[in-house]
Scaffold this active site. Structure first.
Site, PDB file in Angstrom:
ATOM      1  N   SER A  81       0.124   5.638   8.772  1.00 14.28           N
ATOM      2  CA  SER A  81       1.119   6.000   9.632  1.00 14.28           C
ATOM      3  C   SER A  81       1.208   7.249   9.177  1.00 14.28           C
ATOM      4  O   SER A  81       2.053   8.295   9.995  1.00 14.28           O
ATOM      5  CB  SER A  81       2.816   5.607   9.398  1.00 14.28           C
ATOM      6  OG  SER A  81       2.797   5.652   8.618  1.00 14.28           O
ATOM      7  N   PHE A 131      10.489   8.843  17.857  1.00 14.43           N
ATOM      8  CA  PHE A 131       9.651  10.052  17.487  1.00 14.43           C
ATOM      9  C   PHE A 131      10.398  10.647  16.169  1.00 14.43           C
ATOM     10  O   PHE A 131       9.431   9.771  15.129  1.00 14.43           O
ATOM     11  CB  PHE A 131      10.772  10.698  19.042  1.00 14.43           C
ATOM     12  CG  PHE A 131      10.212  10.872  19.855  1.00 14.43           C
ATOM     13  CD1 PHE A 131      10.126   9.872  20.670  1.00 14.43           C
ATOM     14  CD2 PHE A 131       9.975  12.443  20.931  1.00 14.43           C
ATOM     15  CE1 PHE A 131       9.547   9.950  22.366  1.00 14.43           C
ATOM     16  CE2 PHE A 131       9.302  11.938  21.979  1.00 14.43           C
ATOM     17  CZ  PHE A 131       9.169  10.840  22.470  1.00 14.43           C
ATOM     18  N   TYR A 163      -4.360   8.399  13.950  1.00 14.83           N
ATOM     19  CA  TYR A 163      -3.515   7.310  14.158  1.00 14.83           C
ATOM     20  C   TYR A 163      -2.499   7.675  15.410  1.00 14.83           C
ATOM     21  O   TYR A 163      -2.286   5.831  16.150  1.00 14.83           O
ATOM     22  CB  TYR A 163      -1.685   8.771  13.442  1.00 14.83           C
ATOM     23  CG  TYR A 163      -0.987   7.982  13.218  1.00 14.83           C
ATOM     24  CD1 TYR A 163      -0.532   6.569  13.056  1.00 14.83           C
ATOM     25  CD2 TYR A 163       0.401   8.481  13.920  1.00 14.83           C
ATOM     26  CE1 TYR A 163       0.655   6.113  12.866  1.00 14.83           C
ATOM     27  CE2 TYR A 163       1.375   7.462  14.145  1.00 14.83           C
ATOM     28  CZ  TYR A 163       1.831   6.759  13.655  1.00 14.83           C
ATOM     29  OH  TYR A 163       3.016   6.443  13.581  1.00 14.83           O
ATOM     30  N   GLN A 207       0.911  -1.345  -0.205  1.00 16.85           N
ATOM     31  CA  GLN A 207      -0.227  -0.242   0.342  1.00 16.85           C
ATOM     32  C   GLN A 207       0.981   1.656   0.267  1.00 16.85           C
ATOM     33  O   GLN A 207       0.498   2.011  -1.052  1.00 16.85           O
ATOM     34  CB  GLN A 207      -0.981  -0.016   1.111  1.00 16.85           C
ATOM     35  CG  GLN A 207      -1.487   1.713   1.651  1.00 16.85           C
ATOM     36  CD  GLN A 207      -2.446   1.184   3.247  1.00 16.85           C
ATOM     37  OE1 GLN A 207      -3.146  -0.231   2.957  1.00 16.85           O
ATOM     38  NE2 GLN A 207      -1.749   1.192   3.943  1.00 16.85           N
ATOM     39  N   ALA A 243       3.501  -3.201   9.588  1.00 19.18           N
ATOM     40  CA  ALA A 243       2.526  -2.175   8.613  1.00 19.18           C
ATOM     41  C   ALA A 243       1.477  -2.142   9.577  1.00 19.18           C
ATOM     42  O   ALA A 243       0.574  -2.675   9.603  1.00 19.18           O
ATOM     43  CB  ALA A 243       1.981  -4.108   8.238  1.00 19.18           C
TER      44      ALA A 243
END
Ligand code: UDP
Length: 326
Positions: free
Chosen positions: A76, A168, A140, A34, A73
């Site tokens: 994000s 981070f 998210y 994806q 996976a």
């Protein structure tokens, strides 16, 4: 005994695969492509399947003896998650549920998870330690937190131990310049800045210069992707020794402002990069800097590429060699 890397064709996944192959681990990659690229990984066992497809995932576990999983996976992007919460819950949370179910069925009892600083939301203090309150401000971060909690209960119920790594700002690329960051569309600061010397954009926007920081721009903790990769290796070693489930921050411990990042990129690319101040981006905290003490002490993790100059130099090598990505 192989390690399954889900999302191994993505940015951090592909660098981790490279790191593990360099230490002779047998790797299986599952990626639905994806947002990953098959060319980013060189593995014999590559499965272009979606984690949510339990039957296909089960087949992978039948074909290989998988002793542990490193799970990248997921969707994000913070902004996208605000627009598409259903997709984030479905892919991230249901994906994790299917993966843990298949692990349980096959007796695979170790998982290293790609989590995020977005689980903390907007902390008032810095540096951030693992015991700070968890208050995600977008789907998210919320889905990553739900995935962490799911692992906690699967540990209790089925003895699947986990290490959750809260990153981070991942940046940089493998020093070979052969793999690196390739997002479509690109939203991250360092690759966007480097698009200017590549001739792909005329200028870069600074999202707000009226924050309560030394130069008014946001401060973030940029961590080299190969240092993230080595942390995943250390986390798997930690689980292999039979240690209990744990959560660790991964950052550099040093914060850099948006203006400092732009100035460093100007020096490294030898290019005047025009920058224009824009409105603040909603949801951006002024300062996000990690304390990674716990990862250093318990995992024995030693970040090697802490200088912002090194991080940008490595990113630049990749982008210059591959201006159109993969
Ligand atoms: N940023 C910016 N201009 C851009 C992209 C990002 O000023 O075109 C700022 C952003 O507001 C944040 C920092 O750069 O303070 C890092 O943003 P990025 O999207 O790379 O990562 P995030 O911190 O959101 O995970």
């Amino acid at each position: 005994m192989a390690v399954l890397v889900t999302g191994g064709a993505g940015y951090i996944g592909s660098h981790t695969v490279q790191y593990l192959q360099d230490r002779d681990e047998e790797i299986i990659v599952v990626d639905n492509l994806q947002s990953g690229y098959h060319d980013a990984v060189k593995v014999k066992a590559f499965y272009s399947i979606d984690l949510r497809n339990e039957q296909e995932l089960d087949r992978v576990f039948k074909e290989h003896h998988i002793s542990g999983v490193i799970h990248f996976a997921a969707n994000s992007l913070v902004g996208e998650s605000m627009e598409k919460p259903y997709e984030y819950y479905h892919n991230n949370v249901f994906g994790m549920m299917t993966l843990l179910k298949v692990m349980k069925d096959h007796g695979t009892n170790k998982i290293v998870f790609s989590s995020t600083a977005a689980t903390y939301g907007e902390p008032k203090e810095s540096p951030i330690t693992e015991n700070f309150p968890l208050n995600p401000t977008n789907p998210y971060g919320e889905t990553k937190l739900a995935m962490e909690k799911m692992m906690k209960w699967f540990d209790r119920g089925y003895g699947i131990r986990y290490v959750s790594l809260r990153y981070f700002n991942a940046a940089g690329a493998h020093y070979s310049g052969l793999i690196g960051e390739a997002h479509e569309p690109e939203t991250h600061l360092i690759p966007l800045i480097l698009q200017v010397p590549l001739g792909k954009r005329k200028k870069v926007y600074i999202f707000g210069d009226d924050y309560d920081t030394k130069d008014g721009t946001c401060i973030r903790d940029y961590i080299h992707v190969m240092d993230l990769a080595s942390a995943h290796g250390k986390a798997m070693d930690y689980l292999r020794k039979g240690n209990p489930s744990e959560v660790f921050n991964l950052g550099n411990g040093k914060g850099y402002s948006v203006k400092e990042v732009i100035n460093t990129a100007r020096v490294i690319t030898d290019h005047w990069i025009p920058a224009e101040v824009e409105q603040r981006r909603p949801g951006d905290p002024a300062v996000l800097v990690a304390s990674s003490r716990k990862a250093k002490e318990i995992l024995g993790w030693n970040p090697r590429y802490e200088e912002l100059g090194t991080i940008i130099e490595d990113a630049w090598r990749w982008h210059k060699n591959n201006p159109d990505g993969y």
